[in-house]
Each structure stands twice: as structure tokens, then as C-alpha cells.
Design a protein around this motif. Sequence first.
Motif, PDB file in Angstrom:
ATOM      1  N   LYS A 129      38.664   3.283 -12.416  1.00 53.53           N
ATOM      2  CA  LYS A 129      39.295   4.564 -12.122  1.00 53.53           C
ATOM      3  C   LYS A 129      38.640   5.286 -10.944  1.00 53.53           C
ATOM      4  CE  LYS A 129      40.787   5.299 -16.914  1.00 53.53           C
ATOM      5  NZ  LYS A 129      40.731   6.183 -18.098  1.00 53.53           N
ATOM      6  N   ALA A 130      37.801   4.569 -10.191  1.00 54.76           N
ATOM      7  CA  ALA A 130      37.019   5.207  -9.129  1.00 54.76           C
ATOM      8  C   ALA A 130      37.897   5.919  -8.106  1.00 54.76           C
ATOM      9  CB  ALA A 130      36.141   4.165  -8.435  1.00 54.76           C
ATOM     10  N   PHE A 131      38.952   5.252  -7.664  1.00 54.08           N
ATOM     11  CA  PHE A 131      39.782   5.832  -6.610  1.00 54.08           C
ATOM     12  C   PHE A 131      40.507   7.091  -7.081  1.00 54.08           C
ATOM     13  CE2 PHE A 131      39.725   1.230  -5.367  1.00 54.08           C
ATOM     14  CZ  PHE A 131      38.923   1.393  -4.255  1.00 54.08           C
ATOM     15  N   GLY A 184      38.169  14.252  -7.230  1.00 52.81           N
ATOM     16  CA  GLY A 184      37.858  15.384  -8.097  1.00 52.81           C
ATOM     17  C   GLY A 184      36.379  15.725  -8.092  1.00 52.81           C
ATOM     18  N   ILE A 185      35.515  14.725  -7.918  1.00 55.66           N
ATOM     19  CA  ILE A 185      34.074  14.976  -7.854  1.00 55.66           C
ATOM     20  C   ILE A 185      33.748  15.801  -6.614  1.00 55.66           C
ATOM     21  CG2 ILE A 185      31.803  13.895  -7.659  1.00 55.66           C
ATOM     22  CD1 ILE A 185      32.901  11.501  -9.199  1.00 55.66           C
ATOM     23  N   TRP A 186      34.373  15.472  -5.489  1.00 60.15           N
ATOM     24  CA  TRP A 186      34.160  16.244  -4.260  1.00 60.15           C
ATOM     25  C   TRP A 186      34.680  17.674  -4.416  1.00 60.15           C
ATOM     26  CZ3 TRP A 186      31.459  15.118   0.088  1.00 60.15           C
ATOM     27  CH2 TRP A 186      31.041  13.804   0.266  1.00 60.15           C
ATOM     28  N   GLU A 187      35.850  17.803  -4.997  1.00 60.16           N
ATOM     29  CA  GLU A 187      36.437  19.132  -5.184  1.00 60.16           C
ATOM     30  C   GLU A 187      35.518  20.018  -6.026  1.00 60.16           C
ATOM     31  OE1 GLU A 187      40.563  21.175  -6.911  1.00 60.16           O
ATOM     32  OE2 GLU A 187      40.330  18.992  -6.870  1.00 60.16           O
ATOM     33  N   GLN A 188      34.961  19.454  -7.093  1.00 58.95           N
ATOM     34  CA  GLN A 188      34.064  20.220  -7.959  1.00 58.95           C
ATOM     35  C   GLN A 188      32.781  20.599  -7.227  1.00 58.95           C
ATOM     36  OE1 GLN A 188      34.601  21.528 -10.897  1.00 58.95           O
ATOM     37  NE2 GLN A 188      32.526  22.392 -10.981  1.00 58.95           N
ATOM     38  N   ALA A 189      32.286  19.680  -6.371  1.00 61.73           N
ATOM     39  CA  ALA A 189      31.059  19.961  -5.624  1.00 61.73           C
ATOM     40  C   ALA A 189      31.238  21.126  -4.655  1.00 61.73           C
ATOM     41  CB  ALA A 189      30.602  18.708  -4.872  1.00 61.73           C
ATOM     42  N   TRP A 190      32.419  21.269  -4.103  1.00 58.99           N
ATOM     43  CA  TRP A 190      32.703  22.425  -3.231  1.00 58.99           C
ATOM     44  C   TRP A 190      32.815  23.700  -4.067  1.00 58.99           C
ATOM     45  CZ3 TRP A 190      31.981  22.800   1.763  1.00 58.99           C
ATOM     46  CH2 TRP A 190      32.037  21.665   2.563  1.00 58.99           C
ATOM     47  N   GLY A 203      29.104   9.913   0.750  1.00 61.69           N
ATOM     48  CA  GLY A 203      29.716   9.469  -0.492  1.00 61.69           C
ATOM     49  C   GLY A 203      29.284   8.037  -0.727  1.00 61.69           C
ATOM     50  N   ILE A 204      28.545   7.786  -1.801  1.00 65.85           N
ATOM     51  CA  ILE A 204      27.936   6.472  -2.020  1.00 65.85           C
ATOM     52  C   ILE A 204      28.434   5.880  -3.333  1.00 65.85           C
ATOM     53  CG2 ILE A 204      25.763   5.210  -2.239  1.00 65.85           C
ATOM     54  CD1 ILE A 204      24.390   7.472  -0.732  1.00 65.85           C
ATOM     55  N   ALA A 205      29.022   4.705  -3.232  1.00 66.85           N
ATOM     56  CA  ALA A 205      29.494   3.978  -4.413  1.00 66.85           C
ATOM     57  C   ALA A 205      28.426   2.970  -4.790  1.00 66.85           C
ATOM     58  CB  ALA A 205      30.814   3.277  -4.099  1.00 66.85           C
ATOM     59  N   ALA A 206      27.727   3.221  -5.891  1.00 56.76           N
ATOM     60  CA  ALA A 206      26.616   2.374  -6.311  1.00 56.76           C
ATOM     61  C   ALA A 206      26.869   1.820  -7.697  1.00 56.76           C
ATOM     62  CB  ALA A 206      25.312   3.177  -6.304  1.00 56.76           C
ATOM     63  N   GLU A 221      31.780  -2.396 -15.891  1.00 50.08           N
ATOM     64  CA  GLU A 221      32.750  -1.409 -16.352  1.00 50.08           C
ATOM     65  C   GLU A 221      32.523  -0.031 -15.739  1.00 50.08           C
ATOM     66  OE1 GLU A 221      35.360  -2.179 -18.247  1.00 50.08           O
ATOM     67  OE2 GLU A 221      34.676  -4.249 -18.122  1.00 50.08           O
ATOM     68  N   HIS A 222      31.285   0.265 -15.338  1.00 49.87           N
ATOM     69  CA  HIS A 222      30.959   1.587 -14.818  1.00 49.87           C
ATOM     70  C   HIS A 222      30.207   1.490 -13.493  1.00 49.87           C
ATOM     71  CE1 HIS A 222      31.609   2.375 -19.123  1.00 49.87           C
ATOM     72  NE2 HIS A 222      32.022   3.561 -18.727  1.00 49.87           N
ATOM     73  N   MET A 223      30.281   2.547 -12.747  1.00 47.59           N
ATOM     74  CA  MET A 223      29.554   2.644 -11.493  1.00 47.59           C
ATOM     75  C   MET A 223      29.032   4.063 -11.343  1.00 47.59           C
ATOM     76  SD  MET A 223      32.548   3.021  -8.622  1.00 47.59           S
ATOM     77  CE  MET A 223      31.539   4.114  -7.621  1.00 47.59           C
ATOM     78  N   GLN A 224      28.160   4.246 -10.381  1.00 45.04           N
ATOM     79  CA  GLN A 224      27.590   5.548 -10.101  1.00 45.04           C
ATOM     80  C   GLN A 224      28.124   6.027  -8.760  1.00 45.04           C
ATOM     81  OE1 GLN A 224      23.364   5.508  -9.140  1.00 45.04           O
ATOM     82  NE2 GLN A 224      23.029   7.380 -10.303  1.00 45.04           N
ATOM     83  N   TYR A 225      28.674   7.227  -8.740  1.00 40.74           N
ATOM     84  CA  TYR A 225      29.138   7.784  -7.474  1.00 40.74           C
ATOM     85  C   TYR A 225      28.236   8.952  -7.101  1.00 40.74           C
ATOM     86  CZ  TYR A 225      32.001   9.288  -3.606  1.00 40.74           C
ATOM     87  OH  TYR A 225      32.418   9.602  -2.345  1.00 40.74           O
ATOM     88  N   ILE A 226      27.731   8.907  -5.876  1.00 39.63           N
ATOM     89  CA  ILE A 226      26.748   9.880  -5.403  1.00 39.63           C
ATOM     90  C   ILE A 226      27.313  10.678  -4.240  1.00 39.63           C
ATOM     91  CG2 ILE A 226      24.444  10.164  -4.387  1.00 39.63           C
ATOM     92  CD1 ILE A 226      23.857   7.306  -5.656  1.00 39.63           C
TER      93      ILE A 226
END
Length: 291
Positions: free
Chosen positions: A151-153, A158-164, A186-189, A197-202
Motif C-alpha cells: 500500500k506504499a503508493f 498522506g504521510i507528507w500531508e500530515q508532516a506539513w 523521501g526514503i523507502a527503506a 510485508e512491511h517497509m519503513q518510509y522516512i
Amino acid sequence: MDWVKQLNASINYIEEHLTGDISYEAIAKIAGCSVYNFQRMFSYIADKPLSEYIRSRRLTLAAFDLLNDSDRILDIAIKYGYESQDAFTRAFKNFHGVLPSRVRNESVQLRSCPKLSFQITIKGENHMNYQIESYPAFKVMGISQKIETSKAFEVVPGIWEQAWKDGTMQRFIDHFPNYRPAGFLGIAAGGQWGDSEHMQYIIGVTSDMDVEGCKHVPAMEGMEEFEYPAATWAIFEANGELPDATQKVYKQFYSEWLPNSGYELADLPVIECYLLENEQEVWIAVEKKNS
């Protein structure tokens, strides 16, 4: 083994395991990259997510079984990885538009998803501006969120929107060290072997570079620090409106640049750098292929 052969070998693995367990870790290992990098690459080249391709291939073969065999629908459902006939029926109807029971009793129209085969395509329609740079180790300070890889894309905007909204981005602006990789990052790790199943988005900014005279900026309160080793990076210009500008770069990178470059993917996160308005860079770690 070159990049295209690796991709086709991964597709062959999928094909051989459509009636059994499919390991994303095994697929990525055959392709020679992380699970997340493979899923990203696949979605840009095939224009569909890896999970959707696998599901479509299974439902295509299931339809052939219904037409040609006398096995119970439940047996066919289990054969292609469904735990119940109801789950299989829902998936079958979503893909084919008809219930599986109708396939044997009526003349119905069905869909087919063919097996993919990758080839090198040299189009030359659009040039790519890039540089290959051996870059020192660096650190990033920022916030991170664990998300479902599939579901990353959908989730990342929404993560960026919340950060603003919550002031995170303003804090970056107020304490901007102006190191490279530059701009907001924006880092996809993650999403590596063992945890596909999961990833970390920074979301963050570069806070330190392993070069003489660089002053380390400690992570601000509530933020984390992430370290990345010295590596070779292919740095692509991705100017234009988002998300089209970066998506275009990824599609060309995986389908045209990488197969012809003499490089292969390194097991490091992909970094997107957001600079001025409509100016971006995409950093992808690469390694020289073994001759």
C-alpha cells in the motif's frame, strides 16, 4: 546473469509456484535485489503490482481448470491458494466478471492474463539526465512510519500531508543544514528479505556527511537519525510536476537504463530529493556488475 535474464528467471519461479507458496523473498533473491526494489521495479515495468499479477495468473489458470477438468470448485480454489470456496468465488468474479459455477454450465466470456516475458527495449524517445557518483557515508534526521509494502503508493502522500500539517516540515526549514542529498528527502527503506510485508518510509533531511569539516546536526526532539554507508549512486534529474516526473524516471530506469548500464541494484533504499518547486532528484544505489 544479466538484469533481463534475472527478471525472466523470477517470472519463471512465479509460474512454477502458482499452485503452491510463492515467496517474495525468493523472487527478489533471483532478481538480485530487495523485495521492495523488486516490487517497485515490477509495478513500473508491468504497469501493475506484483500481487495483482500473481493473482491474475492464478485466476487465469483456474478458469482453464474449470473448463477442462472435472475437479470440484473447492479443490481448484485450494489448488490456487484460496482457503475457502467463498474467497475463491469472490476473487474469480472480480477478475472474470462471472461466478465459477457458471463456467461449466454456460458459455461465458473470461479474461486471460498471459505470462510476462521481459525484453530489452531501446526506444530513445526521452533522454535522461543523470550522474554516477561515489558518495561518502551520510546521516539523515527525520520521522519514519512503518507501512504495508503493498500500500506504499497509496499511503505515502498522506504521510507528507500530515508532516506539513503537524509542523514537521517547518522544523526542517528552520534547521535546514543544506547538505547532500539535498532538499526534503523521501526514503523507502526495508521490505527486505525476511520482512516483505512491511517497509519503513522516512521523511527527513541530510544532517551529516562523512567529509572533513562537515558539522553534524543532531536529530531534533521527536526525530530519529538514520545512517547510510558510502556507496555509488545513480542520481537522476526528475524535474516536472509530481508524481508524474518521478514515475517517468523510475519507468525509464528499470526498463531502459538499468538493463543497458553495466550496473545492478545495490541493497540500499531509494531516495527522492525534493528541491525547489517542480525540481527533484532520484538517488538509486548501484554496483558494477561482476564480469
